[in-house]
Design an enzyme around this catalytic site. Structure first.
Site, PDB file in Angstrom:
ATOM      1  CB  CYS A   1      -0.869  -0.037   1.263  1.00 54.67           C
ATOM      2  SG  CYS A   1      -1.906   1.416   1.534  1.00 54.67           S
ATOM      3  N   GLY A   2       0.356   2.332  -0.502  1.00 55.48           N
ATOM      4  CA  GLY A   2       1.089   3.587  -0.452  1.00 55.48           C
ATOM      5  C   GLY A   2       1.393   4.034   0.971  1.00 55.48           C
TER       6      GLY A   2
END
Length: 162
Positions: free
Chosen positions: A39-40
């Site tokens: 995930c970012g």
């Protein structure tokens, strides 16, 4: 399964599938986070570990709950997730068994947390990876933070509760 009325009555599965008794958290400040490896927001693991190391001796526990419900960003097995957290971020706080945080299959921990603290505009569901819930020493859910809130920005709230 019914949701317990008391935070300490929760018993989620740890990464090995064994019950993790929340009674072991009594008298501690607890930060619960739904995590993902792809995930970012994944770099927040670094900040979470730094906050954990800074405040753990004073009574802070951080518990990560891997979840694959948002963009399939946590596809790994329990072993792969544990290895990723240790190798990439030196994570020492407990990372539990992968769960769902929304929908009919939501883990009781997240059913409980969402029932106690709504998000922005009263939204009860979890919007994305790395949402955080802060629980005080008495087991009360005192704050909920969006994915955008970094562990460093939450540190002041943790200090107040310790």
């Amino acid at each position: 399964m019914t949701i317990p009325e008391v935070f300490y009555d929760l018993k989620p599965a740890d990464s090995k599938g064994e019950p993790f008794d929340f009674h072991s958290l009594e008298g501690k400040v607890v930060l619960i986070v739904n995590v993902a490896s792809k995930c970012g927001f994944t770099p927040q693991y670094k900040g979470l570990e730094e906050v954990y190391e800074k405040y753990h001796e004073q009574g802070l526990e951080i518990i990560g709950f891997p979840c694959n419900q948002f963009g399939r960003q946590e596809p790994g097995t329990a072993e792969e997730i544990a290895s990723f957290c240790t190798l990439n971020y030196g994570v020492k706080f407990p990372v539990m068994k992968k769960i769902e945080v929304n929908g009919d299959g939501a883990d009781p921990v997240y059913q409980y947390l969402k029932s106690k603290k709504a998000g922005i505009l009263g939204f009860r569901g979890i919007k994305w990876n790395f949402e955080k819930f802060l629980v005080d020493k008495a087991g009360n859910v005192v704050e909920r933070y969006s994915s955008m809130s970094t562990p460093e920005t939450i540190a002041a709230d943790i200090e107040k509760l310790l």
